[in-house]
Design a protein around this motif. Structure first.
Motif, short mmCIF file in Angstrom:
data_model
loop_
_atom_site.label_atom_id
_atom_site.label_comp_id
_atom_site.label_asym_id
_atom_site.label_seq_id
_atom_site.Cartn_x
_atom_site.Cartn_y
_atom_site.Cartn_z
N UNK A 140 2.78 10.48 -2.04
CA UNK A 140 4.11 11.10 -1.94
C UNK A 140 5.21 10.04 -1.76
N UNK A 189 0.83 -1.19 0.00
CA UNK A 189 0.00 0.00 0.00
C UNK A 189 0.87 1.25 0.00
N UNK A 211 1.19 5.64 -0.23
CA UNK A 211 0.68 7.00 -0.20
C UNK A 211 1.33 7.74 -1.37
N UNK A 253 -8.40 2.32 -2.85
CA UNK A 253 -7.70 3.04 -1.78
C UNK A 253 -8.52 2.94 -0.53
N UNK A 254 -7.87 3.22 0.58
CA UNK A 254 -8.62 3.38 1.82
C UNK A 254 -8.02 4.54 2.60
N UNK A 255 -8.86 5.05 3.50
CA UNK A 255 -8.41 6.18 4.30
C UNK A 255 -7.63 5.66 5.48
N UNK A 256 -6.48 6.24 5.66
CA UNK A 256 -5.66 5.85 6.81
C UNK A 256 -5.41 7.10 7.63
N UNK A 310 -5.24 10.18 5.15
CA UNK A 310 -4.59 10.08 3.85
C UNK A 310 -5.15 8.90 3.08
N UNK A 311 -5.07 9.02 1.77
CA UNK A 311 -5.48 7.93 0.90
C UNK A 311 -4.29 7.01 0.68
N UNK A 312 -4.49 5.74 0.96
CA UNK A 312 -3.46 4.77 0.64
C UNK A 312 -3.97 3.87 -0.47
N UNK A 313 -3.17 3.73 -1.52
CA UNK A 313 -3.61 2.98 -2.69
C UNK A 313 -3.05 1.57 -2.66
N UNK A 314 -3.86 0.65 -3.20
CA UNK A 314 -3.37 -0.72 -3.38
C UNK A 314 -3.99 -1.28 -4.66
#
Lengths: 118, 727
Positions: A31, A27, A29, A64-67, A75-79
């Protein structure tokens, strides 16, 4: 035909592949993705990354999910989705073919014949 | 010299130079123009802005006092200007195309659950408030499934709306959308505080004077205090409102104190004051919200339709695959529902627990003025305080604080807090156990009972009225709520109205009054002493028997279930009346494992039941009757009506009250049970009797019909009820 345009076209082609391969490792972020790509000497603008991520997400290759973040909004974390993973393997195969072909074509001595199965 | 303004940028208050803010505005405008035709325009810009906000915060954290032109330019250089972006026109249209026929399996990778999940409303993917997509995201199921569940719940039961609204309010949004839209936060105001700054913080949040919440918090205490003052040493009992709201206000204050963070930095102070929340800003944000709803709802409708057709097609094509996938999502839904159910049950339990504790607290505070009449000084007193504070107040504050923190997602060293609360509660348990043990010991033994004759000056009167109101005295009751049996507290003495009156048929032709004094103590001897210390007077004045209003309990001797039972022996043919003021049905007493039901030892078998206060009765051979001739016992009265109807108006006195000679000492429940059984038997008997009568009548009828040729044909007909009427 201008050189910059061609170079950017070339980069653009592999950008999605690169982003997917970074996310595939875990996963991520946005940046973090930028940092990793910069570390690999492939610099892109964050402003370019976000639209790409959104498009990949809309194509359901990414989710994505919010972490929770230590400060401020989450923050959005993508997978990768399953579909994204499949998409990635296809891209990888294409890339390998392409890389081998380019390597074979650009190297002055044909040291080894390209492996078509790779 | 540059002017610095504060803006709220994606949930963060950012001090920024005016010129830098202009650059930023220009940049976001250019982004808006650039992505105008893009499908996920809002989301992209939102993401970029949120990142910029993060970078601003990093800059401020590293020590910058405000955001300068250079900062903004550096950030823009890193983000890239629109003209620098590689336009990927083809991929944009392609992705838009694929979306229509795309699969909807957006579930997250099951392997990746390292970071803590958190429930958000998804601002980027919403129909109304983003609750459903947030839930779907959280549980990793398809948002369409969640939406359909909510719609079904809302349409078929109507209660899908309530959880939706609650979640909408309680769950934080994933993003704040607008630049400049100030999000106010609730902080405690450390600059303007009296205790902890809670009230001034609330005042700031709602844009009102800090004194308004202050007065609201103090009001219960103020009225409490003024009442106390008014009544001086001879104060009356506090009424319900004061008793319940004072601890409520105190607890609310403590909870808010624990929950609301203090505004320490300038940023927090700015967030605290924020923008005034007025009608206009609320209206604006609501309008903004609603504008998108229609569009999004349409989109969702299309999406759902597309999914439905796609699913059916897929089912035809590959049943096995869909079944597998459907099964999984169904499993997820079931898991989700089970989760919701478990949380619901847990919530109910917690709620019940808090309510129970709170009511206990109210009772405890209500009993507070009599505490000294109940508890010994020293350890018992300390345990009582410990119980009140640690056993009752601490868990209430703890649970509510935890709930609010959970809902508001306040992060802090909650572990420390949890340990503190549980530690304090354990202390509370210890106090409670010791208090209980100690009080139980003090109530352990009862006294020896013996009859004390009350000398009547004229036992031969025809009529005796028991009252505690002197002929020329009026009693005022000032409060609409009071703990009934306690009255007239003063410094040293409390009056407990633990007086009960029993009426028994006298064997002689004159009135006789007997008193039993009862008390408890840690030993039988001490109980005897306390019982002998009960001062209770009954004096006859002509037809009045004047009783004291209650039993005085002194601070020294304490309250140990002191009670008085006055037994009046009423001769047959004489009248009696018990005034409301004379006695109580319900005694104040602390029942416990010590209680060996001595109360009933005094009862004799011919005791009269069912009489009421303030009603004149006449004693007959078989019990008390009103002057109007009705028996005093309501239940027996009903029985009498049945009997009357039974025996067509000729009361048969012989055996109607046969079950009245119960001769049992087993207590109220037993006697009621027995009465019920007897009643059943009684009804059976009467029905049988009725049947016999009816049969006898029929026989007579048949005998008559023998003489009548018309009805001779059918003997069965004579059983029909019609024929019963004709003769």
């Amino acid at each position: 035909m201008n050189i910059e345009n061609t170079a950017s076209q070339m980069r653009k082609g592999v950008l999605e592949f690169c982003i997917l391969s970074v996310i595939r490792q875990g996963e991520a972020y946005p940046s973090d993705i930028i940092d990793k790509m910069r570390a690999a000497n492939l610099s892109i603008f964050e402003g370019t990354l976000y639209p790409l991520l959104t498009r990949l997400k809309n194509a359901e290759l990414l989710t994505y999910r919010w972490v929770e973040s230590s400060s401020g909004p989450p923050r959005k974390y993508f997978s990768l989705t399953e579909k994204g993973a499949a998409f990635y393997t296809e891209l990888e195969a294409t890339w390998n073919e392409l890389a081998n072909a380019v390597a074979a074509l650009t190297s002055p001595i044909q040291a080894s014949p390209p492996d078509p199965v790779a | 010299m540059k002017q610095v303004i504060n803006i709220n940028f994606h949930g963060r208050v950012v001090p920024i130079e005016v010129s830098a803010f202009d650059i930023l505005k220009e940049y976001t405008a250019s982004l808006n123009r650039f992505f105008a035709s893009e499908d996920g325009k809002e989301e992209i810009i939102n993401d970029i802005e949120s990142r910029i906000g993060e970078l601003f915060q990093e800059r401020l954290k590293s020590g910058a006092t405000c955001i300068t032109d250079e900062d903004v330019n550096a950030i823009i250089r890193s983000m890239g200007r629109p003209e620098d972006f590689d336009t990927v026109e083809s991929s944009a249209t392609e992705s838009a195309g694929t979306q229509q026929q795309a699969e909807t399996d957006t579930s997250a990778e099951p392997g990746i659950t390292v970071k803590a999940r958190r429930l958000y409303r998804d601002e980027n993917d919403k129909v109304f408030g983003g609750v459903c997509s947030g839930l779907a995201n959280y549980f990793g199921i398809d948002k369409v499934v969640v939406r359909i569940i909510f719609i079904i719940l809302a349409v078929s039961f109507g209660f899908g709306l309530i959880p939706y609204l609650i979640l909408w309010i309680a769950v934080p949004s994933s993003a704040t959308k607008e630049i400049g839209a100030v999000r106010k936060k609730l902080y405690r105001d450390s600059d303007d505080k009296i205790v902890a700054g809670v009230c001034s913080g609330i005042g700031n949040y709602f844009g009102i004077n800090a004194w308004i919440p202050r007065v609201l918090f103090l009001l219960p205490f103020l009225s409490f205090a003024t009442r106390w003052g008014n009544w001086g040493a001879n104060y009356d009992f506090f009424d319900f409102v004061q008793v319940s709201f004072s601890p409520g206000a105190l607890m609310a204050y403590i909870i808010l104190w624990l929950v609301i963070p203090e505004a320490l930095t300038t940023t927090e102070k700015l967030e605290m004051k924020g923008e005034k929340v007025d009608m206009n800003s609320i209206k604006n944000s609501v309008m903004e919200e609603l504008k998108g709803v229609q569009h999004r709802a349409e989109k969702f409708g299309k999406e759902a339709g597309a999914i439905a057709t796609e699913k059916t097609q897929a089912m035809g094509a590959d049943i096995g695959r869909v079944a597998k996938r459907g099964g999984r999502s169904l499993g997820d839904v079931i898991a989700f529902l089970v989760k919701v159910f478990v949380y619901f049950i847990l919530g109910c339990l917690v709620f019940a627990f808090v309510v129970a504790l709170f009511s206990l607290g109210v009772v405890a505070i209500g009993l507070f003025p009599v505490k000294d009449f109940l508890l010994k000084d020293g350890w018992q007193n300390i345990f009582a305080w410990g119980t009140l504070i640690f056993f009752i107040a601490v868990p209430i504050i703890g649970i509510i604080t935890w709930l609010i923190r959970k809902l508001a997602r306040i992060r802090s060293n909650s572990k420390l807090m949890g340990f503190t609360f549980s530690g304090l509660w354990i202390i509370g348990w210890v106090c409670f156990t010791f208090l209980l043990a100690s009080v139980t010991r003090d109530f352990k033994s009862g006294n020896n009972l013996y009859e004390e004759e009350i000398v009547l000056s004229n036992p031969a009167v025809d009529y005796l009225e028991l009252t505690s109101v002197r002929p020329n005295q009026t009693v005022y009751r000032s409060n609409w709520f009071r703990l009934e049996p306690f009255e007239n507290l003063d410094e040293d003495t409390a009056i407990v109205r633990n007086v009960r009156v029993q009426i028994i048929q006298s064997k002689t032709d004159s009135f006789r009054v007997v008193m039993h004094r009862m008390a408890r103590g840690n030993t039988r001897r001490y109980a005897d002493t306390l019982a002998s210390l009960i001062q209770f007077n009954a004096v006859q004045q002509d037809s009045l028997l004047l009783l004291d209003r209650g039993i005085p309990i002194t601070r020294k001797d304490k309250f140990r279930n002191q009670r008085v039972i006055i037994t009046v022996f009423v001769p047959v043919g004489k009248r009696v009346k018990v005034d409301r003021s004379a006695a109580n049905w319900h005694n104040v007493q602390f029942d416990g494992p010590w209680d060996d039901d001595r109360d009933w030892e005094v009862e004799t078998k011919d005791i009269q039941h069912g009489w009421d206060f303030g009603v004149e009765y006449i004693m007959k051979k078989d019990g008390l009757y009103t002057i109007g001739g009705q028996p005093a016992n309501q239940w027996e009265k009903e029985q009498k009506i049945i009997d009357d109807w039974d025996n067509s108006g000729t009361p048969d006195d012989t055996d109607r009250y046969r079950y009245d000679n119960r001769g049992d000492n087993r207590g109220a429940t037993d006697s009621v049970l027995m009465k019920q059984q007897l009643e059943k038997q009684r009804v059976k008997d009467s029905l049988r009797k009725e049947k016999e009568e009816a049969e006898a009548q029929l026989n007579r009828l048949e005998a008559r019909t023998d003489r009548s040729p018309i009805l001779q044909t059918s003997s069965i007909m004579s059983y029909s009820p019609m024929l019963m009427i004709y003769p």
